[in-house]
Scaffold this motif. Structure first.
Motif, PDB file in Angstrom:
ATOM      1  N   ARG A 205       0.951  -1.209   0.058  1.00  0.00           N
ATOM      2  CA  ARG A 205      -0.028   0.123   0.084  1.00  0.00           C
ATOM      3  C   ARG A 205       0.944   1.285  -0.036  1.00  0.00           C
ATOM      4  N   PHE A 206       2.105   1.101  -0.288  1.00  0.00           N
ATOM      5  CA  PHE A 206       2.984   2.127  -0.330  1.00  0.00           C
ATOM      6  C   PHE A 206       4.190   1.996  -1.143  1.00  0.00           C
ATOM      7  N   THR A 207       4.735   3.145  -1.689  1.00  0.00           N
ATOM      8  CA  THR A 207       5.875   3.251  -2.563  1.00  0.00           C
ATOM      9  C   THR A 207       6.282   4.505  -2.700  1.00  0.00           C
ATOM     10  N   TYR A 208       7.743   4.896  -3.309  1.00  0.00           N
ATOM     11  CA  TYR A 208       8.073   6.203  -3.697  1.00  0.00           C
ATOM     12  C   TYR A 208       8.592   6.243  -5.026  1.00  0.00           C
ATOM     13  N   PRO A 209       8.671   7.260  -5.586  1.00  0.00           N
ATOM     14  CA  PRO A 209       9.325   7.314  -6.922  1.00  0.00           C
ATOM     15  C   PRO A 209      10.616   7.188  -6.837  1.00  0.00           C
ATOM     16  N   ALA A 210      11.384   6.513  -7.972  1.00  0.00           N
ATOM     17  CA  ALA A 210      12.795   6.056  -8.071  1.00  0.00           C
ATOM     18  C   ALA A 210      13.465   7.458  -8.285  1.00  0.00           C
ATOM     19  N   PRO A 211      14.597   7.730  -7.434  1.00  0.00           N
ATOM     20  CA  PRO A 211      15.466   8.799  -7.765  1.00  0.00           C
ATOM     21  C   PRO A 211      16.321   8.275  -9.249  1.00  0.00           C
ATOM     22  N   PRO A 212      16.537   9.359  -9.986  1.00  0.00           N
ATOM     23  CA  PRO A 212      16.499  10.880  -9.646  1.00  0.00           C
ATOM     24  C   PRO A 212      15.319  11.673  -9.707  1.00  0.00           C
ATOM     25  N   GLN A 283      -4.335   2.305  -5.956  1.00  0.00           N
ATOM     26  CA  GLN A 283      -3.511   0.967  -5.593  1.00  0.00           C
ATOM     27  C   GLN A 283      -2.536   1.250  -4.409  1.00  0.00           C
ATOM     28  N   VAL A 284      -2.308   2.340  -3.937  1.00  0.00           N
ATOM     29  CA  VAL A 284      -1.614   2.680  -2.817  1.00  0.00           C
ATOM     30  C   VAL A 284      -2.288   3.815  -2.097  1.00  0.00           C
ATOM     31  N   ASP A 285      -2.191   3.821  -0.859  1.00  0.00           N
ATOM     32  CA  ASP A 285      -2.811   4.693   0.148  1.00  0.00           C
ATOM     33  C   ASP A 285      -1.974   6.014   0.426  1.00  0.00           C
ATOM     34  N   MET A 286      -0.958   6.060  -0.056  1.00  0.00           N
ATOM     35  CA  MET A 286      -0.120   7.620   0.306  1.00  0.00           C
ATOM     36  C   MET A 286       0.578   7.939  -1.104  1.00  0.00           C
ATOM     37  N   THR A 287       0.683   9.265  -1.214  1.00  0.00           N
ATOM     38  CA  THR A 287       1.552   9.798  -2.160  1.00  0.00           C
ATOM     39  C   THR A 287       2.221  11.002  -1.576  1.00  0.00           C
ATOM     40  N   MET A 288       3.221  11.705  -2.334  1.00  0.00           N
ATOM     41  CA  MET A 288       4.021  12.613  -1.713  1.00  0.00           C
ATOM     42  C   MET A 288       4.213  13.745  -2.856  1.00  0.00           C
ATOM     43  N   THR A 289       4.524  14.956  -2.550  1.00  0.00           N
ATOM     44  CA  THR A 289       4.430  16.067  -3.268  1.00  0.00           C
ATOM     45  C   THR A 289       5.296  17.233  -2.601  1.00  0.00           C
ATOM     46  N   TYR A 290       5.952  18.056  -3.536  1.00  0.00           N
ATOM     47  CA  TYR A 290       6.426  19.193  -2.977  1.00  0.00           C
ATOM     48  C   TYR A 290       5.537  20.294  -3.185  1.00  0.00           C
ATOM     49  N   GLY A 291       4.349  20.368  -3.807  1.00  0.00           N
ATOM     50  CA  GLY A 291       3.355  21.354  -3.923  1.00  0.00           C
ATOM     51  C   GLY A 291       2.161  21.031  -3.516  1.00  0.00           C
ATOM     52  N   PRO A 292       1.955  20.727  -1.885  1.00  0.00           N
ATOM     53  CA  PRO A 292       0.659  20.393  -1.270  1.00  0.00           C
ATOM     54  C   PRO A 292      -0.503  21.309  -1.547  1.00  0.00           C
ATOM     55  N   ALA A 293      -0.157  22.531  -1.933  1.00  0.00           N
ATOM     56  CA  ALA A 293      -1.263  23.547  -2.124  1.00  0.00           C
ATOM     57  C   ALA A 293      -2.209  23.049  -3.280  1.00  0.00           C
ATOM     58  N   THR A 294      -1.711  22.323  -4.288  1.00  0.00           N
ATOM     59  CA  THR A 294      -2.360  21.772  -5.349  1.00  0.00           C
ATOM     60  C   THR A 294      -3.431  20.602  -5.064  1.00  0.00           C
ATOM     61  N   LEU A 295      -3.280  20.071  -3.976  1.00  0.00           N
ATOM     62  CA  LEU A 295      -4.118  18.907  -3.633  1.00  0.00           C
ATOM     63  C   LEU A 295      -5.594  19.428  -3.385  1.00  0.00           C
ATOM     64  N   THR A 296      -5.980  20.663  -3.187  1.00  0.00           N
ATOM     65  CA  THR A 296      -7.232  21.004  -3.073  1.00  0.00           C
ATOM     66  C   THR A 296      -7.917  20.854  -4.285  1.00  0.00           C
ATOM     67  N   GLN A 297      -7.384  21.425  -5.284  1.00  0.00           N
ATOM     68  CA  GLN A 297      -8.126  21.111  -6.573  1.00  0.00           C
ATOM     69  C   GLN A 297      -8.209  19.799  -7.002  1.00  0.00           C
ATOM     70  N   LEU A 298      -7.163  18.881  -6.719  1.00  0.00           N
ATOM     71  CA  LEU A 298      -7.206  17.574  -7.303  1.00  0.00           C
ATOM     72  C   LEU A 298      -8.342  16.774  -6.471  1.00  0.00           C
ATOM     73  N   VAL A 299      -8.612  17.299  -5.214  1.00  0.00           N
ATOM     74  CA  VAL A 299      -9.662  16.614  -4.685  1.00  0.00           C
ATOM     75  C   VAL A 299     -10.877  16.909  -5.210  1.00  0.00           C
ATOM     76  N   ALA A 300     -10.924  18.320  -5.301  1.00  0.00           N
ATOM     77  CA  ALA A 300     -12.298  18.980  -5.745  1.00  0.00           C
ATOM     78  C   ALA A 300     -12.737  18.542  -7.391  1.00  0.00           C
ATOM     79  N   ASP A 301     -11.847  18.060  -8.131  1.00  0.00           N
ATOM     80  CA  ASP A 301     -12.010  17.881  -9.322  1.00  0.00           C
ATOM     81  C   ASP A 301     -12.221  16.018  -9.485  1.00  0.00           C
TER      82      ASP A 301
END
Length: 420
Positions: A205-212, A283-301
């Motif tokens: 239920r968790f993963t993270y993007p591959a660097p770089p 498919q997972v229960d968490m994600t991550m971002t440098y721009g959390p302010a964008t989450l509002t619109q992602l939920v709204a739409d």
């Protein structure tokens, strides 16, 4: 979607091996520049700069994968620039390093009216370019709207360990944030190590993007802070002895986590957008971002689940700022300054803060604005998803030096990715 396959067994590599492996591209290109001295902008009154800018076209090179960012530049910033007498042309790139390499190639060739006039940049790309004389310096102090920023704000003075030195203009602030589905995680963890323990207790239920990938890289740096006993245990400036001392615990922890990740850690998302798609698709229960302010619109739409929430960690997370830099090879520096000043205006910063526009945190010091402008920022919609910036940035820590990024990315590739 395409994901990186994991093959061979884990190996330990010293930092000397990693630095050799990662120095062959951008850094060697930087070293080939004929003169690494940072060019200085001509000191002119602002009205003369505005006059020179009239009728010029500015090519803004920026990461093209952010749809909201693209739309903001095309639909909001570009028309405003036209009113100032400047044509703004957005040039999308897959990686900001593409813009830096173009500038360095032009600089080596003696070009004085190059293809790049303005770059959305920060971190290693800024530091490498500054070291090689890629950026015009000594101009941001003349921007009228710089007076609306806090001159003591550390996020605006230092860019991943590289002093800004009036070589780039602030554009917005960012905060690394973990995001979760409260319907699936009613009692979320409150520490970074707690997140990893939750992931091991909830396999797949968790993963993270591959660097770089930019976001994957900062996840690894946060993991380094956690495995090291806190960010204060890591020297801000890179040195090989600290790398060799601190990273074994980091890679051991991430290797222990790997079997509990999505698809048992046999693949990793190649980008933050691929991770976002996994989260949006349940498919997972968490994600991550440098721009959390964008989450509002992602939920709204409806892109993200309605129960999406920001995960506040007790120890805080890393914060930084994004900037606009003018190449030393640009022949349109006056017009580029006009655009940078416009981008820092209260009107543009407010528009960019709107969740349905771009949802970025302002680089301005709200206390320095007029009462009317301050009231407009205070009237921005209160998000049911994202806490105010002051709350989300509580206990925030600054970025490590950019010199840490490539060795950690390469170390992860060799010690974690190749170990499955």
């Amino acid at each position: 979607m395409f994901f990186r396959s994991l093959t061979s067994r884990p190996k330990r590599f010293s930092v000397s091996t990693i630095v050799i492996a990662t120095s062959a591209g951008l850094l060697l290109t930087a070293c080939s520049a004929p003169d690494s001295a940072a060019p200085r902008a001509e000191a002119l009154p602002w009205n003369e700069i505005e006059e020179q800018a009239q009728g010029q076209t500015v090519s803004l090179w920026m990461y093209g994968g952010d749809e909201q960012g693209n739309a903001y530049v095309d639909d909001v910033l570009t028309p405003a620039a036209a009113e100032e007498g400047v044509t703004l042309r957005r040039v999308p790139v897959e990686d900001t390093a593409d813009a830096v390499n173009r500038i360095l190639s032009e600089r080596q060739a003696g070009v004085t009216d190059g293809e790049v006039d303005l770059v959305w940049v920060n971190g290693a790309n800024f530091g490498t370019g500054k070291q090689a004389g890629a950026w015009l310096c000594g101009w941001t102090q003349n921007l009228p709207n710089m007076e609306l920023t806090d001159p003591e704000d550390p996020l605006l003075l230092d860019d991943f360990g590289t002093p800004v030195d009036q070589c780039e203009s602030p554009w917005h602030k960012a905060q690394f944030t973990l995001v979760y589905n409260a319907a699936a995680i009613p009692n979320p963890p409150t520490t970074f190590e707690g997140v990893l323990e939750w992931a091991q207790a909830n396999p797949g239920r968790f993963t993270y993007p591959a660097p770089p990938d930019f976001t994957g890289s900062v996840f690894v740096r946060e993991a380094l802070a956690s495995a090291s006993g806190g960010v204060d245990e890591i020297p801000a400036q890179f040195d090989s002895q600290s790398y060799d001392r601190l990273t074994p615990a980091l890679f051991d922890r991430l290797n222990a986590l790997a079997p509990s990740l999505w698809r048992e850690g046999t693949t990793y998302p190649q980008s933050s957008s691929e991770l976002d798609a996994l989260y949006a698709g349940g498919q997972v229960d968490m994600t991550m971002t440098y721009g959390p302010a964008t989450l509002t619109q992602l939920v709204a739409d409806g892109t993200y689940p309605p129960e999406t929430r920001v995960l506040a960690l007790d120890e805080g997370t890393v914060g930084n700022a994004s900037f606009l830099a003018i190449p030393s090879t640009s022949g349109k520096s006056a017009a580029a300054q006009v655009v940078a000043n416009l981008a820092l205006s209260p009107e543009q910063q407010l528009a960019k803060s709107e969740p349905d526009v771009w949802g970025q945190f302002t680089a301005l010091d709200i206390s320095r604005l007029t009462p009317e402008a301050r009231a407009q920022f205070e009237a921005l919609p209160v998000s049911p998803v994202v806490p105010p910036y002051e709350e989300i940035s509580a206990n925030a820590h600054t970025e490590l030096s950019a010199d840490w990024v490539s060795p950690l990315d390469e170390g992860w590739r060799r010690s974690v990715l190749a170990g499955q």
